[in-house]
Design a protein around this motif. Structure first.
Motif, short mmCIF file in Angstrom:
data_model
loop_
_atom_site.label_atom_id
_atom_site.label_comp_id
_atom_site.label_asym_id
_atom_site.label_seq_id
_atom_site.Cartn_x
_atom_site.Cartn_y
_atom_site.Cartn_z
N HIS A 120 21.13 -9.78 -27.50
CA HIS A 120 19.74 -9.47 -27.14
C HIS A 120 19.65 -8.56 -25.92
O HIS A 120 18.56 -8.21 -25.48
CB HIS A 120 18.93 -10.75 -26.88
N GLU A 121 20.80 -8.19 -25.35
CA GLU A 121 20.81 -7.30 -24.19
C GLU A 121 21.61 -6.05 -24.50
O GLU A 121 22.58 -6.08 -25.25
CB GLU A 121 21.43 -7.99 -22.96
N ASP A 122 21.21 -4.95 -23.87
CA ASP A 122 21.93 -3.70 -23.97
C ASP A 122 23.12 -3.73 -23.02
O ASP A 122 23.17 -4.55 -22.10
CB ASP A 122 21.01 -2.53 -23.63
N THR A 123 24.08 -2.85 -23.23
CA THR A 123 25.23 -2.76 -22.33
C THR A 123 25.34 -1.35 -21.78
O THR A 123 24.88 -0.38 -22.39
CB THR A 123 26.54 -3.12 -23.06
N ALA A 330 5.83 4.29 -11.21
CA ALA A 330 6.74 5.38 -11.58
C ALA A 330 8.21 4.97 -11.55
O ALA A 330 9.08 5.74 -11.17
CB ALA A 330 6.51 6.60 -10.69
N ILE A 331 8.48 3.74 -11.94
CA ILE A 331 9.86 3.27 -12.08
C ILE A 331 10.24 3.42 -13.55
O ILE A 331 9.74 2.69 -14.40
CB ILE A 331 10.01 1.83 -11.58
N GLU A 332 11.10 4.38 -13.83
CA GLU A 332 11.50 4.65 -15.20
C GLU A 332 12.75 3.87 -15.60
O GLU A 332 12.81 3.29 -16.68
CB GLU A 332 11.77 6.16 -15.37
N ASP A 333 13.75 3.90 -14.73
CA ASP A 333 15.07 3.32 -15.05
C ASP A 333 15.23 1.99 -14.32
O ASP A 333 15.50 1.94 -13.12
CB ASP A 333 16.17 4.30 -14.62
N LEU A 334 15.08 0.89 -15.06
CA LEU A 334 15.13 -0.44 -14.45
C LEU A 334 16.53 -0.80 -13.95
O LEU A 334 16.67 -1.68 -13.11
CB LEU A 334 14.65 -1.48 -15.45
N ARG A 335 17.55 -0.14 -14.47
CA ARG A 335 18.91 -0.45 -14.04
C ARG A 335 19.30 0.28 -12.76
O ARG A 335 19.99 -0.26 -11.91
CB ARG A 335 19.92 -0.08 -15.14
N ASN A 336 18.86 1.53 -12.63
CA ASN A 336 19.43 2.40 -11.59
C ASN A 336 18.45 2.86 -10.52
O ASN A 336 18.88 3.46 -9.53
CB ASN A 336 20.07 3.63 -12.26
N ASP A 337 17.15 2.62 -10.68
CA ASP A 337 16.19 3.04 -9.66
C ASP A 337 16.37 2.20 -8.41
O ASP A 337 16.28 0.97 -8.44
CB ASP A 337 14.76 2.89 -10.20
N GLU A 338 16.63 2.85 -7.29
CA GLU A 338 16.90 2.14 -6.04
C GLU A 338 15.65 1.54 -5.41
O GLU A 338 15.73 0.80 -4.43
CB GLU A 338 17.57 3.08 -5.04
N ARG A 339 14.47 1.82 -6.00
CA ARG A 339 13.23 1.27 -5.44
C ARG A 339 12.95 -0.15 -5.93
O ARG A 339 12.03 -0.79 -5.44
CB ARG A 339 12.06 2.19 -5.82
N ILE A 340 13.73 -0.63 -6.89
CA ILE A 340 13.50 -1.98 -7.43
C ILE A 340 14.77 -2.82 -7.27
O ILE A 340 15.88 -2.33 -7.44
CB ILE A 340 13.08 -1.91 -8.92
N LYS A 388 17.71 -7.25 -16.75
CA LYS A 388 17.37 -8.32 -15.81
C LYS A 388 16.12 -9.08 -16.26
O LYS A 388 15.18 -9.27 -15.50
CB LYS A 388 17.16 -7.74 -14.40
N SER A 389 16.13 -9.50 -17.51
CA SER A 389 15.02 -10.32 -18.01
C SER A 389 15.29 -11.80 -17.84
O SER A 389 14.36 -12.59 -17.68
CB SER A 389 14.75 -10.02 -19.49
N THR A 390 16.57 -12.18 -17.93
CA THR A 390 16.90 -13.60 -17.88
C THR A 390 18.10 -13.86 -16.98
O THR A 390 19.02 -13.05 -16.89
CB THR A 390 17.25 -14.13 -19.30
N TYR A 391 18.08 -15.00 -16.31
CA TYR A 391 19.23 -15.52 -15.57
C TYR A 391 19.51 -16.88 -16.20
O TYR A 391 18.67 -17.79 -16.12
CB TYR A 391 18.90 -15.66 -14.08
N ILE A 392 20.66 -17.01 -16.85
CA ILE A 392 20.91 -18.17 -17.71
C ILE A 392 22.05 -19.01 -17.15
O ILE A 392 23.09 -18.49 -16.76
CB ILE A 392 21.21 -17.72 -19.15
N GLU A 393 21.85 -20.31 -17.13
CA GLU A 393 22.88 -21.26 -16.77
C GLU A 393 23.21 -22.11 -18.00
O GLU A 393 22.38 -22.27 -18.89
CB GLU A 393 22.40 -22.17 -15.62
N PRO A 394 24.47 -22.63 -18.07
CA PRO A 394 25.43 -22.82 -16.98
C PRO A 394 26.28 -21.58 -16.70
O PRO A 394 26.37 -20.69 -17.53
CB PRO A 394 26.31 -23.95 -17.51
N LYS A 395 26.90 -21.60 -15.52
CA LYS A 395 27.87 -20.59 -15.12
C LYS A 395 29.26 -21.23 -15.08
O LYS A 395 29.43 -22.29 -14.50
CB LYS A 395 27.52 -20.00 -13.76
N PHE A 396 30.21 -20.57 -15.70
CA PHE A 396 31.57 -21.09 -15.84
C PHE A 396 32.37 -20.82 -14.56
O PHE A 396 32.17 -19.80 -13.90
CB PHE A 396 32.24 -20.38 -17.02
#
Length: 405
Positions: A120-123, A330-340, A388-396
């Motif tokens: 469900h996530e892009d890489t 005006a935030i286009e790129d959610l991965r790389n924009d340094e404003r977010i 960055k839609s979800t933060y899922i536990e558990p963590k191994f």
């Protein structure tokens, strides 16, 4: 049908497991990392951060080779042992608020390719390539992909009974978690588990999309070598009702030149806005958003007439992007924009308040967490969540179990 296999794990000796295992490397601040490396010679952090001893920056190629050498040192020193036969494991993580229990196994690259294991996530290709190189040069992986399966009454009963048996590990960590591991090595149990998963038509990746994509790429480039373990990747399989899904909240450095009044006016086109003043308000349901701006909290309620039947466009993270982040800020790129930047939802919203009050950020947004049905619906329709839609536990725990390639 879903195929799982047992594997020969390399593991810490029982007397050192609490000292060896660690959180994900990226979870440590520089000061915390240095402290652990100075204090604990058995920490797996020494393996994954071999340059620390020399306090120098090195190339990735040298670092990966250093990881492989340090890992071999740990094996030579008897810190790690290798199981004599392929095995499944039952693993329990007990936190302050929840108990997570799942099965550690090898999952099939073919199932991943054929969308039996769904995403469900892009890489990001550079991250996939980077971790593929890491796997190739180090020859091992210690971070399983977190995969969910539909709740299964027979598996639940088996887990309850298995927990009554003697564990091979039972230890606590400094973050007050308790960890227990049971070995599943009888032929009867192994065959039974394989048959149980053979009846499950689909599995869903919850966390670890880059790791699974890297395993696929490594297989594509090296399957001619005939190594059996390349056909699978290590996974932590857990019932879908047993995962905990948090949101990722957003903090933005500026209002893109808008005044506070102009910004609120633009928001009102799609949201009903209610000032909560100093109340630490969080969304209580889907289509609700929290906002912290200029010393006050606000509740934003997405207007009914704007709701869309599309699965993706009804996702809260997508709504925030489509109606606020992209058109107004005006935030286009959610991965790389340094404003977010992103804050995991398990952290207090006071963190957002403090960061905004300090002046580095101007506005913060709080989201309501997605649920597993949304994740599955997106995966079933080959749709991708915003970053960055979800933060899922558990963590191994890193270093708890090694899958050699």
């Amino acid at each position: 049908m879903s195929k799982i296999i047992p594997f020969k794990a390399v593991r810490p000796t029982p007397d050192k497991v609490a000292l060896v295992t660690c959180r994900n490397y990226d979870d440590y601040s520089p000061a915390e990392l240095a402290s652990w490396l100075d204090f604990n010679p058995y920490s797996f952090l020494h393996v994954i951060n071999p340059a620390y001893v020399h306090s120098q920056k090195i190339t990735l190629d040298k670092r990966f080779k250093g990881v492989a050498h340090k890992y071999q040192d740990f094996k030579n020193e008897g810190i790690f042992i290798e199981d004599e036969k392929p095995t499944f494991f039952l693993y329990e993580i007990q936190t302050k608020n929840q108990i997570f229990t799942g099965i550690v196994a090898g999952t099939s690259i073919d199932d991943y390719k054929n969308n039996i294991i769904k995403k469900h996530e892009d890489t990001l290709q550079y991250r996939v390539e980077l971790f593929k190189d890491y796997l190739h040069q180090t020859g091992f992986n210690t971070e399983p992909v977190l995969i969910t399966y539909p709740d299964n009454l027979e598996l639940n009963r088996w887990i309850i009974e298995k927990k009554k048996e003697q564990s091979i590990y039972h230890f606590a960590t400094t973050n007050k978690e308790k960890h227990t591991l049971w070995k599943v090595d009888s032929n009867a149990e192994i065959n039974w588990l394989e048959k149980q998963f053979d009846t499950i038509p689909e599995l869903y990746i919850a966390d670890g999309h880059h790791r699974s994509a890297s395993a696929e790429l490594l297989y594509d480039e090296n399957n001619h070598l005939g190594k059996q373990n390349l056909n699978y990747f290590m996974s932590f399989l857990i019932a879908e009702s047993n995962v905990k899904i948090y949101e990722f909240n957003r903090i933005i450095r500026d209002l893109n030149g808008h005044s506070k009044e102009d910004f609120l006016e633009k928001l009102s086109e799609h949201f009903i806005i209610k000032s909560k003043e100093q109340e630490l308000w969080k969304p209580q349901d889907k289509f609700e958003f929290g906002m912290y701006l200029d010393g006050n909290f606000y509740a934003l309620f997405y207007k009914q007439e704007n709701k869309n039947p599309s699965i993706l466009e009804n996702l809260d993270a997508q709504i925030l992007y489509d109606k606020v982040l992209q058109p107004i800020l005006a935030i286009e790129d959610l991965r790389n924009d340094e404003r977010i930047e992103y804050i995991p939802g398990k952290q207090s919203i006071l963190t957002i308040k403090e960061l905004v009050d300090e002046g580095e950020f101007e506005v913060g947004f709080m989201l309501y967490p997605s649920d597993i049905s949304e994740i599955k619906a997106l995966a079933d329709n080959n749709l991708i969540m915003p970053p960055k839609s979800t933060y899922i536990e558990p963590k191994f725990r890193s270093g708890l179990m090694i899958y050699e390639l």
